[in-house]
Design a protein around this motif. Structure first.
Motif, mmCIF file in Angstrom:
data_model
loop_
_atom_site.group_PDB
_atom_site.id
_atom_site.type_symbol
_atom_site.label_atom_id
_atom_site.label_comp_id
_atom_site.label_asym_id
_atom_site.label_seq_id
_atom_site.Cartn_x
_atom_site.Cartn_y
_atom_site.Cartn_z
ATOM 1 N N ILE A 147 -0.279 -4.382 -7.139
ATOM 2 C CA ILE A 147 -0.560 -3.309 -6.192
ATOM 3 C C ILE A 147 0.720 -2.517 -5.930
ATOM 4 O O ILE A 147 1.783 -3.094 -5.676
ATOM 5 C CB ILE A 147 -1.112 -3.877 -4.865
ATOM 6 C CG1 ILE A 147 -2.495 -4.523 -5.105
ATOM 7 C CG2 ILE A 147 -1.203 -2.792 -3.799
ATOM 8 C CD1 ILE A 147 -3.052 -5.225 -3.881
ATOM 9 N N LEU A 148 0.608 -1.194 -5.994
ATOM 10 C CA LEU A 148 1.717 -0.307 -5.654
ATOM 11 C C LEU A 148 1.524 0.242 -4.248
ATOM 12 O O LEU A 148 0.427 0.677 -3.890
ATOM 13 C CB LEU A 148 1.792 0.882 -6.635
ATOM 14 C CG LEU A 148 2.756 0.737 -7.819
ATOM 15 C CD1 LEU A 148 2.299 -0.388 -8.733
ATOM 16 C CD2 LEU A 148 2.847 2.048 -8.584
ATOM 17 N N GLU A 149 2.586 0.198 -3.463
ATOM 18 C CA GLU A 149 2.584 0.795 -2.126
ATOM 19 C C GLU A 149 3.772 1.743 -2.022
ATOM 20 O O GLU A 149 4.806 1.537 -2.671
ATOM 21 C CB GLU A 149 2.694 -0.277 -1.043
ATOM 22 C CG GLU A 149 1.528 -1.244 -0.994
ATOM 23 C CD GLU A 149 1.711 -2.343 0.033
ATOM 24 O OE1 GLU A 149 0.705 -3.001 0.368
ATOM 25 O OE2 GLU A 149 2.860 -2.561 0.492
ATOM 26 N N TYR A 150 3.623 2.759 -1.169
ATOM 27 C CA TYR A 150 4.681 3.750 -0.972
ATOM 28 C C TYR A 150 5.114 3.754 0.486
ATOM 29 O O TYR A 150 4.281 3.690 1.398
ATOM 30 C CB TYR A 150 4.195 5.153 -1.340
ATOM 31 C CG TYR A 150 3.502 5.241 -2.668
ATOM 32 C CD1 TYR A 150 4.228 5.295 -3.860
ATOM 33 C CD2 TYR A 150 2.112 5.280 -2.742
ATOM 34 C CE1 TYR A 150 3.590 5.384 -5.082
ATOM 35 C CE2 TYR A 150 1.462 5.369 -3.958
ATOM 36 C CZ TYR A 150 2.199 5.422 -5.128
ATOM 37 O OH TYR A 150 1.559 5.499 -6.328
ATOM 38 N N TYR A 151 6.426 3.840 0.679
ATOM 39 C CA TYR A 151 6.996 3.915 2.027
ATOM 40 C C TYR A 151 7.960 5.097 2.073
ATOM 41 O O TYR A 151 8.762 5.285 1.154
ATOM 42 C CB TYR A 151 7.728 2.614 2.378
ATOM 43 C CG TYR A 151 6.801 1.414 2.440
ATOM 44 C CD1 TYR A 151 6.274 0.980 3.655
ATOM 45 C CD2 TYR A 151 6.427 0.735 1.291
ATOM 46 C CE1 TYR A 151 5.408 -0.104 3.717
ATOM 47 C CE2 TYR A 151 5.570 -0.352 1.329
ATOM 48 C CZ TYR A 151 5.064 -0.768 2.552
ATOM 49 O OH TYR A 151 4.195 -1.839 2.594
ATOM 50 N N TYR A 152 7.857 5.868 3.144
ATOM 51 C CA TYR A 152 8.720 7.026 3.325
ATOM 52 C C TYR A 152 10.087 6.551 3.792
ATOM 53 O O TYR A 152 10.208 5.853 4.805
ATOM 54 C CB TYR A 152 8.096 7.966 4.353
ATOM 55 C CG TYR A 152 8.917 9.189 4.701
ATOM 56 C CD1 TYR A 152 9.551 9.946 3.728
ATOM 57 C CD2 TYR A 152 9.043 9.592 6.036
ATOM 58 C CE1 TYR A 152 10.290 11.060 4.053
ATOM 59 C CE2 TYR A 152 9.776 10.716 6.377
ATOM 60 C CZ TYR A 152 10.410 11.444 5.382
ATOM 61 O OH TYR A 152 11.145 12.552 5.717
ATOM 62 N N LYS A 153 11.143 6.899 3.046
ATOM 63 C CA LYS A 153 12.495 6.462 3.382
ATOM 64 C C LYS A 153 13.016 7.226 4.596
ATOM 65 O O LYS A 153 13.482 8.354 4.472
ATOM 66 C CB LYS A 153 13.436 6.682 2.191
ATOM 67 C CG LYS A 153 13.381 5.621 1.128
ATOM 68 C CD LYS A 153 14.270 5.955 -0.062
ATOM 69 C CE LYS A 153 15.726 6.137 0.317
ATOM 70 N NZ LYS A 153 16.343 4.872 0.786
ATOM 71 N N ASN A 154 12.893 6.600 5.752
ATOM 72 C CA ASN A 154 13.365 7.213 6.988
ATOM 73 C C ASN A 154 13.632 6.095 7.992
ATOM 74 O O ASN A 154 12.700 5.529 8.569
ATOM 75 C CB ASN A 154 12.323 8.190 7.530
ATOM 76 C CG ASN A 154 12.832 9.007 8.703
ATOM 77 O OD1 ASN A 154 13.370 8.451 9.653
ATOM 78 N ND2 ASN A 154 12.654 10.313 8.642
ATOM 79 N N ASP A 155 14.915 5.765 8.175
ATOM 80 C CA ASP A 155 15.273 4.654 9.059
ATOM 81 C C ASP A 155 14.790 4.874 10.483
ATOM 82 O O ASP A 155 14.355 3.930 11.154
ATOM 83 C CB ASP A 155 16.789 4.447 9.060
ATOM 84 C CG ASP A 155 17.292 3.816 7.769
ATOM 85 O OD1 ASP A 155 16.459 3.287 7.008
ATOM 86 O OD2 ASP A 155 18.518 3.863 7.524
ATOM 87 N N ALA A 156 14.864 6.127 10.945
ATOM 88 C CA ALA A 156 14.467 6.405 12.337
ATOM 89 C C ALA A 156 12.990 6.115 12.573
ATOM 90 O O ALA A 156 12.579 5.816 13.694
ATOM 91 C CB ALA A 156 14.781 7.859 12.681
#
Length: 254
Positions: free
Chosen positions: A117-126
């Motif tokens: 399974i592929l998942e995507y996460y938006y790179k934003n520490d805040a």
């Protein structure tokens, strides 16, 4: 050590200006963090081991035609990389339920998934790197549909290849995180694998005992973190030639 201008410092690495245009020097730190920086610590020798492990795996991927930003290792803690335009996504490939997917979906940790399974996460520490869909990615122009097709194909091919490598040394590749960038060569652009591949961003379990050989030992206060990273390097046959001794980093130009 060479005097270099520091361009960026992250949780686990520092980027310095490279020796020629279009290159950077990536320095691996011993610093460790979890929970998006909530938990912090030091894993002695981690930077040395991750540099060697990532070099080994990036070269293996290059050999089968997967493009990466890696050029060569410079020393125990540094490698020369191509400068790329990082796509603001973390792509997670899951083969076995562990970590957040077990919590979110109530799947017992260790359950083999029906397929990768592929998942995507938006790179934003805040924002704590929120999970996003392909619709978000294309709507907000973080990546074009063709870029996403290339990313997916490269991610799945990388997963197949790395799973085989680790299986061959008695390790199960449970899941891992990849980052990608746009490499510009004149007017031509192509998507390449960036960042690193190491026990910092892979879940690696002993194939027989399911003992964790990755950063989960740090996240969960399990102890023997350094030994786990060393074991991965030992099985790959790439323990650092000078051991895990700390080396002085490059002198930073302000």
């Amino acid at each position: 050590m060479a005097r270099r201008r520091q361009l960026y410092e992250g949780k686990a690495k520092i980027l310095f200006e490279g020796p020629e245009p279009g290159t950077l020097v990536q320095y691996f730190k011993d610093d460790a963090s979890a929970g998006n920086g909530v938990k912090k610590g030091v894993i002695t020798g981690k930077g040395v081991l991750n540099n060697r492990i990532s070099e080994y795996l990036m070269l293996k991927l290059h050999d089968i035609g997967i493009p990466t930003h890696f050029v060569r290792r410079l020393n125990m803690r540094e490698q020369l990389i191509r400068e790329v335009e990082i796509i603001p996504l973390e792509v997670v490939i899951r083969n076995v339920a562990a970590g957040s997917i077990s919590k979110r979906l109530g799947i017992p940790e260790g359950t083999r998934l029906p397929r990768s399974i592929l998942e995507y996460y938006y790179k934003n520490d805040a924002l704590n790197d929120p999970m996003v869909s392909e619709e978000h990615i294309t709507a907000f122009d973080w990546a074009a549909p063709q870029d996403l097709d290339d990313i997916n194909a490269l991610a799945l091919r990388t997963n197949d290849f790395l799973s085989g490598i680790f299986q061959g040394i008695g390790i199960q590749l449970v899941d891992f995180k990849l980052e990608f960038g746009r490499l510009w060569e004149g007017e031509e652009m192509r998507i390449v694998l960036a960042d690193e591949i190491s026990p910092d961003n892979c879940r690696l379990w002993d194939a027989k005992t399911s003992e964790k050989l990755d950063k989960d030992r740090f996240r969960r206060d399990m102890g023997r973190v350094e030994e786990a990273y060393q074991e991965v390097a030992r099985r790959l046959g790439i323990l650092p030639e000078a051991g895990n001794g700390d080396l002085k980093g490059p002198e930073v130009m302000q």
